[in-house]
Design an enzyme around this catalytic site. Structure first.
Site, PDB file in Angstrom:
ATOM      1  N   ARG A  57      40.534  35.926  31.116  1.00  0.00           N
ATOM      2  CA  ARG A  57      41.962  36.269  30.995  1.00  0.00           C
ATOM      3  C   ARG A  57      42.802  35.575  32.057  1.00  0.00           C
ATOM      4  O   ARG A  57      43.987  35.314  31.837  1.00  0.00           O
ATOM      5  CB  ARG A  57      42.156  37.791  31.026  1.00  0.00           C
ATOM      6  CG  ARG A  57      41.808  38.454  29.698  1.00  0.00           C
ATOM      7  CD  ARG A  57      42.166  39.921  29.717  1.00  0.00           C
ATOM      8  NE  ARG A  57      41.351  40.671  30.644  1.00  0.00           N
ATOM      9  CZ  ARG A  57      40.215  41.289  30.344  1.00  0.00           C
ATOM     10  NH1 ARG A  57      39.774  41.258  29.110  1.00  0.00           N
ATOM     11  NH2 ARG A  57      39.529  41.937  31.256  1.00  0.00           N
ATOM     12  N   GLU A  94      29.836  48.227  40.189  1.00  0.00           N
ATOM     13  CA  GLU A  94      29.475  49.648  40.260  1.00  0.00           C
ATOM     14  C   GLU A  94      27.971  49.809  39.965  1.00  0.00           C
ATOM     15  O   GLU A  94      27.264  50.527  40.648  1.00  0.00           O
ATOM     16  CB  GLU A  94      30.313  50.428  39.250  1.00  0.00           C
ATOM     17  CG  GLU A  94      30.362  51.910  39.521  1.00  0.00           C
ATOM     18  CD  GLU A  94      31.236  52.624  38.507  1.00  0.00           C
ATOM     19  OE1 GLU A  94      31.919  51.952  37.717  1.00  0.00           O
ATOM     20  OE2 GLU A  94      31.219  53.866  38.522  1.00  0.00           O
TER      21      GLU A  94
HETATM   22  P1  AMP Z   1      37.828  43.793  39.850  1.00  0.00           P
HETATM   23  O1  AMP Z   1      36.819  42.748  40.204  1.00  0.00           O
HETATM   24  O2  AMP Z   1      37.287  45.177  39.947  1.00  0.00           O
HETATM   25  O3  AMP Z   1      39.120  43.618  40.619  1.00  0.00           O
HETATM   26  O4  AMP Z   1      38.151  43.631  38.319  1.00  0.00           O
HETATM   27  C1  AMP Z   1      39.025  42.666  37.908  1.00  0.00           C
HETATM   28  C2  AMP Z   1      38.673  42.110  36.566  1.00  0.00           C
HETATM   29  O5  AMP Z   1      38.257  43.109  35.637  1.00  0.00           O
HETATM   30  C3  AMP Z   1      39.908  41.453  36.010  1.00  0.00           C
HETATM   31  O6  AMP Z   1      39.557  40.138  35.637  1.00  0.00           O
HETATM   32  C4  AMP Z   1      40.328  42.303  34.839  1.00  0.00           C
HETATM   33  O7  AMP Z   1      40.476  41.468  33.722  1.00  0.00           O
HETATM   34  C5  AMP Z   1      39.199  43.295  34.596  1.00  0.00           C
HETATM   35  N1  AMP Z   1      39.640  44.712  34.674  1.00  0.00           N
HETATM   36  C6  AMP Z   1      39.201  45.629  35.572  1.00  0.00           C
HETATM   37  N2  AMP Z   1      39.744  46.825  35.368  1.00  0.00           N
HETATM   38  C7  AMP Z   1      40.582  46.698  34.317  1.00  0.00           C
HETATM   39  C8  AMP Z   1      41.490  47.581  33.626  1.00  0.00           C
HETATM   40  N3  AMP Z   1      41.631  48.873  33.966  1.00  0.00           N
HETATM   41  N4  AMP Z   1      42.215  47.069  32.615  1.00  0.00           N
HETATM   42  C9  AMP Z   1      42.097  45.775  32.263  1.00  0.00           C
HETATM   43  N5  AMP Z   1      41.268  44.886  32.861  1.00  0.00           N
HETATM   44  C10 AMP Z   1      40.513  45.337  33.879  1.00  0.00           C
END
Ligand code: AMP
Length: 170
Positions: A57, A94
């Site tokens: 994305r 996680e």
């Molecule tokens: P993180 O590594 O935990 O910051 O997760 C970021 C990635 O996970 C991003 O590339 C988002 O596309 C996806 N992501 C994580 N949580 C969500 C959410 N609640 N809604 C949409 N995409 C999410």
């Protein structure tokens, strides 16, 4: 323009307890997309030599942002997708671990890189992408997101790097 209105909340996706922020209504609106890219391009983070974005994305915003800024685009990808010599950084999820890769010649020493992704949650993915850029000798000018989930410690995890977001979810 209120870009937040173009996010759709999808409860329990991809698993129970997650409130997924669906960006497809934003992608479907050309005026809103133009505004999103313009706002990202206006972030004042000094000289930018490259834009890097995280599969998949992040690419939707990274490529138009690189075009807007008139700089090259660097893809950060999941393991095994890039064909040339790669560097890899693993990060903790996680449950279990994941990894991202970059081409070793994608960023040269001293280049200032603007990283972009659709959403900041825990910051694990972006943190690993920053390590890849820094491992090539690049400098992270900023980590830019369309959406930031402010109730998670993503911003703190990326410190002391600069973090910008267009939409803050509290
Ligand atoms: P993180 O590594 O935990 O910051 O997760 C970021 C990635 O996970 C991003 O590339 C988002 O596309 C996806 N992501 C994580 N949580 C969500 C959410 N609640 N809604 C949409 N995409 C999410």
């Amino acid at each position: 323009m209120d870009l937040a209105k173009l996010l759709r909340d999808v409860p329990d996706f991809p698993k129970p307890g997650i409130l997924f922020k669906d960006i497809t209504p934003l992608l479907a609106d050309p005026a809103a997309m133009r505004e999103t890219i313009a706002r990202l391009a206006r972030l004042d983070c000094g000289r930018i030599d490259k834009v890097a974005a995280i599969e998949s994305r992040g690419f939707l915003f990274g490529v138009p942002l690189a075009l807007q800024l008139g700089v090259g685009f660097v893809p950060v990808r999941k393991p095994g997708k890039l064909p040339w010599k790669t560097s890899r950084v693993e990060y903790v999820l996680e449950y279990g671990t994941d990894a991202v890769e970059i081409h070793q010649d994608a960023v040269r020493s001293g280049e200032r890189v603007l990283l972009v992704d659709d959403l900041l949650a825990t910051g694990g993915t972006m943190g690993a992408a920053c390590q890849l850029i820094e491992g090539c000798g690049g400098v992270v000018a900023a980590c830019a997101f369309v959406v930031e989930l402010c109730f998670l410690p993503g911003r703190q995890r990326l410190a002391p790097r600069r973090v910008d977001s267009l939409i803050q979810v509290r």
